[in-house]
Design a protein around this motif. Sequence first.
Motif, PDB file in Angstrom:
ATOM      1  N   MET A 117       9.196  -5.748  -1.193  1.00 28.33           N
ATOM      2  CA  MET A 117       8.359  -5.072  -0.210  1.00 28.33           C
ATOM      3  C   MET A 117       8.403  -3.552  -0.355  1.00 28.33           C
ATOM      4  SD  MET A 117       6.897  -7.579   0.940  1.00 28.33           S
ATOM      5  CE  MET A 117       5.763  -6.463   1.697  1.00 28.33           C
ATOM      6  N   ILE A 118       9.536  -3.009  -0.733  1.00 25.16           N
ATOM      7  CA  ILE A 118       9.613  -1.559  -0.959  1.00 25.16           C
ATOM      8  C   ILE A 118       8.696  -1.165  -2.116  1.00 25.16           C
ATOM      9  CG2 ILE A 118      11.133   0.309  -1.762  1.00 25.16           C
ATOM     10  CD1 ILE A 118      13.378  -1.047  -0.073  1.00 25.16           C
ATOM     11  N   VAL A 119       8.722  -1.957  -3.187  1.00 31.07           N
ATOM     12  CA  VAL A 119       7.833  -1.685  -4.327  1.00 31.07           C
ATOM     13  C   VAL A 119       6.373  -1.839  -3.917  1.00 31.07           C
ATOM     14  CG1 VAL A 119       7.144  -2.470  -6.633  1.00 31.07           C
ATOM     15  CG2 VAL A 119       9.572  -2.254  -6.067  1.00 31.07           C
ATOM     16  N   ALA A 120       6.067  -2.883  -3.149  1.00 34.20           N
ATOM     17  CA  ALA A 120       4.682  -3.096  -2.703  1.00 34.20           C
ATOM     18  C   ALA A 120       4.190  -1.925  -1.859  1.00 34.20           C
ATOM     19  CB  ALA A 120       4.586  -4.401  -1.914  1.00 34.20           C
ATOM     20  N   ILE A 121       5.011  -1.459  -0.955  1.00 37.10           N
ATOM     21  CA  ILE A 121       4.621  -0.326  -0.109  1.00 37.10           C
ATOM     22  C   ILE A 121       4.478   0.945  -0.947  1.00 37.10           C
ATOM     23  CG2 ILE A 121       5.430   1.206   1.742  1.00 37.10           C
ATOM     24  CD1 ILE A 121       6.641  -1.406   3.036  1.00 37.10           C
ATOM     25  N   ALA A 122       5.418   1.168  -1.854  1.00 35.35           N
ATOM     26  CA  ALA A 122       5.376   2.382  -2.680  1.00 35.35           C
ATOM     27  C   ALA A 122       4.174   2.403  -3.619  1.00 35.35           C
ATOM     28  CB  ALA A 122       6.668   2.514  -3.480  1.00 35.35           C
ATOM     29  N   THR A 123       3.790   1.245  -4.160  1.00 37.55           N
ATOM     30  CA  THR A 123       2.720   1.220  -5.161  1.00 37.55           C
ATOM     31  C   THR A 123       1.331   1.027  -4.579  1.00 37.55           C
ATOM     32  OG1 THR A 123       3.043  -1.152  -5.551  1.00 37.55           O
ATOM     33  CG2 THR A 123       4.236   0.399  -7.000  1.00 37.55           C
ATOM     34  N   THR A 124       1.235   0.504  -3.356  1.00 43.07           N
ATOM     35  CA  THR A 124      -0.099   0.266  -2.793  1.00 43.07           C
ATOM     36  C   THR A 124      -0.362   1.036  -1.505  1.00 43.07           C
ATOM     37  OG1 THR A 124       0.618  -1.720  -1.563  1.00 43.07           O
ATOM     38  CG2 THR A 124      -0.211  -2.041  -3.812  1.00 43.07           C
ATOM     39  N   LYS A 125       0.618   1.163  -0.661  1.00 44.91           N
ATOM     40  CA  LYS A 125       0.369   1.778   0.651  1.00 44.91           C
ATOM     41  C   LYS A 125       0.551   3.287   0.644  1.00 44.91           C
ATOM     42  CE  LYS A 125      -0.530  -2.309   2.003  1.00 44.91           C
ATOM     43  NZ  LYS A 125      -0.445  -3.119   0.803  1.00 44.91           N
ATOM     44  N   ILE A 126       1.491   3.795  -0.108  1.00 48.23           N
ATOM     45  CA  ILE A 126       1.657   5.256  -0.192  1.00 48.23           C
ATOM     46  C   ILE A 126       0.423   5.904  -0.825  1.00 48.23           C
ATOM     47  CG2 ILE A 126       3.063   7.157  -1.119  1.00 48.23           C
ATOM     48  CD1 ILE A 126       4.405   5.525   1.188  1.00 48.23           C
ATOM     49  N   PRO A 127      -0.101   5.365  -1.960  1.00 51.79           N
ATOM     50  CA  PRO A 127      -1.349   5.936  -2.484  1.00 51.79           C
ATOM     51  C   PRO A 127      -2.505   5.849  -1.485  1.00 51.79           C
ATOM     52  CG  PRO A 127      -0.296   4.586  -4.153  1.00 51.79           C
ATOM     53  CD  PRO A 127       0.461   4.369  -2.877  1.00 51.79           C
ATOM     54  N   MET A 128      -2.555   4.756  -0.717  1.00 49.46           N
ATOM     55  CA  MET A 128      -3.606   4.624   0.289  1.00 49.46           C
ATOM     56  C   MET A 128      -3.441   5.678   1.385  1.00 49.46           C
ATOM     57  SD  MET A 128      -4.617   1.341   2.618  1.00 49.46           S
ATOM     58  CE  MET A 128      -5.166   0.404   1.209  1.00 49.46           C
ATOM     59  N   LEU A 129      -2.214   5.935   1.778  1.00 46.54           N
ATOM     60  CA  LEU A 129      -1.943   6.967   2.778  1.00 46.54           C
ATOM     61  C   LEU A 129      -2.456   8.316   2.293  1.00 46.54           C
ATOM     62  CD1 LEU A 129      -0.472   8.054   5.348  1.00 46.54           C
ATOM     63  CD2 LEU A 129       1.573   8.261   3.913  1.00 46.54           C
ATOM     64  N   LEU A 130      -2.178   8.635   1.036  1.00 46.25           N
ATOM     65  CA  LEU A 130      -2.594   9.921   0.483  1.00 46.25           C
ATOM     66  C   LEU A 130      -4.106  10.006   0.297  1.00 46.25           C
ATOM     67  CD1 LEU A 130       0.252  10.307  -2.162  1.00 46.25           C
ATOM     68  CD2 LEU A 130       0.106  11.358   0.118  1.00 46.25           C
ATOM     69  N   ASP A 131      -4.737   8.868   0.017  1.00 49.24           N
ATOM     70  CA  ASP A 131      -6.174   8.853  -0.259  1.00 49.24           C
ATOM     71  C   ASP A 131      -7.031   8.674   0.997  1.00 49.24           C
ATOM     72  OD1 ASP A 131      -8.485   8.805  -1.959  1.00 49.24           O
ATOM     73  OD2 ASP A 131      -8.514   6.616  -1.766  1.00 49.24           O
ATOM     74  N   LYS A 132      -6.648   7.736   1.866  1.00 53.55           N
ATOM     75  CA  LYS A 132      -7.502   7.370   3.004  1.00 53.55           C
ATOM     76  C   LYS A 132      -6.935   7.754   4.360  1.00 53.55           C
ATOM     77  CE  LYS A 132      -9.640   3.552   0.572  1.00 53.55           C
ATOM     78  NZ  LYS A 132      -9.942   2.131   0.571  1.00 53.55           N
ATOM     79  N   GLY A 133      -5.694   8.212   4.392  1.00 46.25           N
ATOM     80  CA  GLY A 133      -5.113   8.644   5.652  1.00 46.25           C
ATOM     81  C   GLY A 133      -4.228   7.592   6.309  1.00 46.25           C
ATOM     82  N   PHE A 134      -3.596   8.032   7.395  1.00 47.86           N
ATOM     83  CA  PHE A 134      -2.593   7.202   8.063  1.00 47.86           C
ATOM     84  C   PHE A 134      -3.158   5.903   8.619  1.00 47.86           C
ATOM     85  CE2 PHE A 134      -0.452   5.840  11.932  1.00 47.86           C
ATOM     86  CZ  PHE A 134       0.808   5.567  11.432  1.00 47.86           C
TER      87      PHE A 134
END
Length: 150
Positions: free
Chosen positions: A89-106
């Motif tokens: 889950m840490i890898v999933a969040i780091a590879t998919t959700k962090i980029p989404m946060l930076l691109d599309k916002g919180f």
Amino acid sequence: MKQIRRFLATSAPASVILIRLVVGFTFLFEGIQKFLYPTDLGVGRFAKIGLPSPEILAPFVGVFEIVCGTLIFVGLLTRFAAIPLIIDMIVAIATTKIPMLLDKGFWAMAHEARVDFAMLLGSIFLLIVGGGLWSSDAMLTKDIHKDPEP
């Protein structure tokens, strides 16, 4: 051997089974889907995300999710099974959700990450408390408190 039994031992309430069912079934079903839908959820998704060697990594992760999800569901080796799922889950969040946060916002990230965060926290909870009184771990270690200390 005694250290392993202590790691398996749990005095958590029987209600932990509810968390085990949610976490176990979710990982089990997600692992199976990596093989049923490899283009969307397995190798193809891993390649799209940019993970290395997706043809090896996706089936590897899928097998871990199936095996560890099943172990958590039955409450066998619960704490051991939770560890690779926390990493997953840490890898999933780091590879998919962090980029989404930076691109599309919180808020876009928060919406997409709700299951990831729930699975991460559920797995951490199971690592801390174990499988609970209605688990295979509890049955295997029910006499652990009766063992005399050396």
